[in-house]
Write a protein that holds these residues in place. Structure first.
Motif, PDB file in Angstrom:
ATOM      1  N   LEU A 116       0.848  -1.183   0.000  1.00  0.00           N
ATOM      2  CA  LEU A 116       0.000   0.000   0.000  1.00  0.00           C
ATOM      3  C   LEU A 116       0.888   1.238   0.000  1.00  0.00           C
ATOM      4  O   LEU A 116       1.879   1.305   0.736  1.00  0.00           O
ATOM      5  CB  LEU A 116      -0.905   0.021   1.236  1.00  0.00           C
ATOM      6  N   TYR A 117       0.516   2.207  -0.829  1.00  0.00           N
ATOM      7  CA  TYR A 117       1.240   3.473  -0.868  1.00  0.00           C
ATOM      8  C   TYR A 117       0.300   4.606  -0.467  1.00  0.00           C
ATOM      9  O   TYR A 117      -0.874   4.635  -0.890  1.00  0.00           O
ATOM     10  CB  TYR A 117       1.793   3.734  -2.268  1.00  0.00           C
ATOM     11  N   ASP A 141       3.963   2.194   2.428  1.00  0.00           N
ATOM     12  CA  ASP A 141       5.092   3.070   2.137  1.00  0.00           C
ATOM     13  C   ASP A 141       4.592   4.460   1.753  1.00  0.00           C
ATOM     14  O   ASP A 141       3.557   4.579   1.065  1.00  0.00           O
ATOM     15  CB  ASP A 141       5.925   2.499   0.986  1.00  0.00           C
ATOM     16  N   PRO A 142       5.322   5.515   2.144  1.00  0.00           N
ATOM     17  CA  PRO A 142       4.924   6.881   1.764  1.00  0.00           C
ATOM     18  C   PRO A 142       5.438   7.232   0.370  1.00  0.00           C
ATOM     19  O   PRO A 142       6.509   6.788  -0.057  1.00  0.00           O
ATOM     20  CB  PRO A 142       5.602   7.742   2.835  1.00  0.00           C
ATOM     21  N   LEU A 143       4.673   8.056  -0.342  1.00  0.00           N
ATOM     22  CA  LEU A 143       5.073   8.603  -1.630  1.00  0.00           C
ATOM     23  C   LEU A 143       4.785  10.099  -1.642  1.00  0.00           C
ATOM     24  O   LEU A 143       3.805  10.545  -1.037  1.00  0.00           O
ATOM     25  CB  LEU A 143       4.303   7.959  -2.784  1.00  0.00           C
ATOM     26  N   LYS A 154       9.812   4.949  -8.077  1.00  0.00           N
ATOM     27  CA  LYS A 154       9.981   4.175  -6.848  1.00  0.00           C
ATOM     28  C   LYS A 154       9.099   2.934  -6.845  1.00  0.00           C
ATOM     29  O   LYS A 154       9.557   1.826  -6.536  1.00  0.00           O
ATOM     30  CB  LYS A 154       9.654   5.052  -5.637  1.00  0.00           C
ATOM     31  N   VAL A 155       7.827   3.093  -7.207  1.00  0.00           N
ATOM     32  CA  VAL A 155       6.890   1.966  -7.196  1.00  0.00           C
ATOM     33  C   VAL A 155       7.275   0.931  -8.254  1.00  0.00           C
ATOM     34  O   VAL A 155       7.347  -0.276  -7.972  1.00  0.00           O
ATOM     35  CB  VAL A 155       5.443   2.448  -7.432  1.00  0.00           C
ATOM     36  N   VAL A 182      -4.966   6.323  -1.401  1.00  0.00           N
ATOM     37  CA  VAL A 182      -4.211   5.093  -1.134  1.00  0.00           C
ATOM     38  C   VAL A 182      -4.099   4.290  -2.424  1.00  0.00           C
ATOM     39  O   VAL A 182      -5.093   4.039  -3.106  1.00  0.00           O
ATOM     40  CB  VAL A 182      -4.896   4.240  -0.044  1.00  0.00           C
ATOM     41  N   MET A 183      -2.883   3.866  -2.739  1.00  0.00           N
ATOM     42  CA  MET A 183      -2.633   3.069  -3.937  1.00  0.00           C
ATOM     43  C   MET A 183      -2.264   1.651  -3.531  1.00  0.00           C
ATOM     44  O   MET A 183      -1.323   1.445  -2.764  1.00  0.00           O
ATOM     45  CB  MET A 183      -1.513   3.706  -4.763  1.00  0.00           C
ATOM     46  N   LEU A 184      -3.018   0.692  -4.048  1.00  0.00           N
ATOM     47  CA  LEU A 184      -2.803  -0.720  -3.743  1.00  0.00           C
ATOM     48  C   LEU A 184      -2.121  -1.393  -4.929  1.00  0.00           C
ATOM     49  O   LEU A 184      -2.585  -1.279  -6.067  1.00  0.00           O
ATOM     50  CB  LEU A 184      -4.140  -1.401  -3.454  1.00  0.00           C
TER      51      LEU A 184
END
Length: 397
Positions: A116-117, A141-143, A154-155, A182-184
């Motif tokens: 999760l980002y 993780d933070p973005l 990064k992803v 939130v990015m899954l």
């Protein structure tokens, strides 16, 4: 691939739903796989398609761990997680992982890839990351959403490394903006060798019928041996299971009798699970011809999940992620990306070429030998009785 690498194997078997009509614990992942494959077939045009029900369900179960209120209960119901509390569901996942971790020793590698980002400005509950790592081999993780190019790099770099550079370029800078939440990210790396490999010298270029009027040439692998084989009048199909080395996991191919029979087959598969289909196959001598094929497929999980009835977690005014964020701010799953790669060859899936010489077998005449030739669009699944790791269809080279 170096033999000293250690792989984390996670096979998630959540608890059963409450109520007398709910599937039992062991059936939940199989039922979810059937439901997911059904709704994907409603959307997809006739092109190659693949999804990992095991990985998708795992990723959404991780979201469930961070959800609250009605969002949590909706996920519990549609993922068939059962009535237990979050800690018990997480422990059940972990216990199943411990039971299945010997898969790597048996010659099959399953690596579940989930993350999760969130925006780097948002604060995460520390206990969420602890449970995510302990029970799901995942984390948050933070973005920096204000720098989309750096965030995407990064992803994508992380995903490539986790899948041994088989899954690439999941996101572009256009996918991330200041309004992203939130990015899954979800994937599954699979590597396994056939219990009995296909002799390379038997591979010949042959016709593959895309439809009754169109055909293409592609390499077709061939061997004669003992395989689980069946025929289903209900599905109007042949069924073949090709086992992987030292494992209970097989590649099952469901081949329609008619060249254009794939749509009707998949419609019928929406009413039965793959364990029922597999039960129709018995050990027989079979002359097997199947194509070498590669599939790379990306699925926006939001679409099939919403068709399954999971809606709240994606809506800005309805999502409750209070178990994930430390502060009460409106957050939702804005992206849910699922990308997979599969390469089927003479030696197995994502395996190195066989270097040793294989002596040709002496095949005796057998009037009862079955013939299975996958020269038209078919459904395939990599599975065992507990879970469906991949399911899809191959319709065009």
């Amino acid at each position: 691939m170096p033999s000293e690498w250690v792989f984390l194997v996670i096979c998630l078997i959540p608890m059963a739903s409450g109520g007398t009509t709910a599937p039992p614990l062991s059936a939940s992942p199989i039922v979810f796989a059937r439901n997911l494959f059904r709704v994907l077939n409603e959307e997809n045009p006739p092109k190659n398609m693949m999804v990992s029900p095991a990985a998708a369900r795992s990723a959404m179960t991780l979201v469930f761990m961070g959800a609250g209120g009605k969002s949590m209960e909706e996920l519990r119901s549609k993922l068939i997680l059962g009535a237990a509390n979050k800690t018990e569901i997480a422990k059940q996942n972990m216990e199943t992982w411990i039971d299945e971790c010997s898969c790597a020793k048996k010659g099959v590698i399953l690596k579940l890839v989930t993350r999760l980002y969130v925006n780097s400005e948002d604060k995460i509950r520390p206990e969420f990351n602890t449970k995510a790592m302990d029970f799901f081999n995942a984390q948050v993780d933070p973005l920096n959403y204000l720098q989309p190019e750096d965030a995407v790099k990064k992803v994508n770099k992380w995903l490539e490394k986790q899948t041994f550079y088989t899954v690439r370029n999941l996101f572009t800078p256009e996918d991330i903006n200041p309004d992203s939440s939130v990015m899954l990210v979800s994937s599954l790396f699979f590597r396994a060798k056939w219990a009995k490999i296909f002799p390379v010298e038997n591979t010949k270029v042959d016709d593959f019928w895309i439809n009754p009027r169109q055909r293409m040439e592609l390499p077709m692998m061939q061997q004669i041996g003992q395989f689980r084989y069946g025929e289903s009048k209900k599905l109007k199909s042949q069924i073949l299971q090709i086992p992987f080395e030292k494992s209970n996991i097989t590649l099952m191919i469901i081949l329609p009798t008619d060249i254009d029979g794939l749509p009707k087959l998949e419609e019928k598969l929406g009413l039965v699970d793959l364990n029922e289909v597999a039960a129709k196959s018995l050990l027989k001598e079979v002359d097997v011809t199947v194509p070498k094929f590669r599939i790379e497929c990306e699925v926006d999980l939001k679409v099939p999940m919403q068709k399954l009835g999971i809606n709240r977690i994606f809506e800005p005014d309805q999502a409750d992620l209070s178990g994930l964020f430390a502060d009460k701010t409106p957050q939702r799953i804005s992206e849910a990306r699922h990308k997979l790669f599969l390469n089927v060859t003479e030696t197995g899936c994502e395996t190195a070429p066989e270097t040793k010489d294989i002596k040709p077998e002496v095949i005796k005449d057998n009037p009862d030998r079955k013939v299975f030739k996958a020269d038209r669009p078919f459904v395939f699944a990599i599975r065992n009785k507990k879970n469906v790791y991949f399911v899809g269809h191959f319709s065009k080279p």
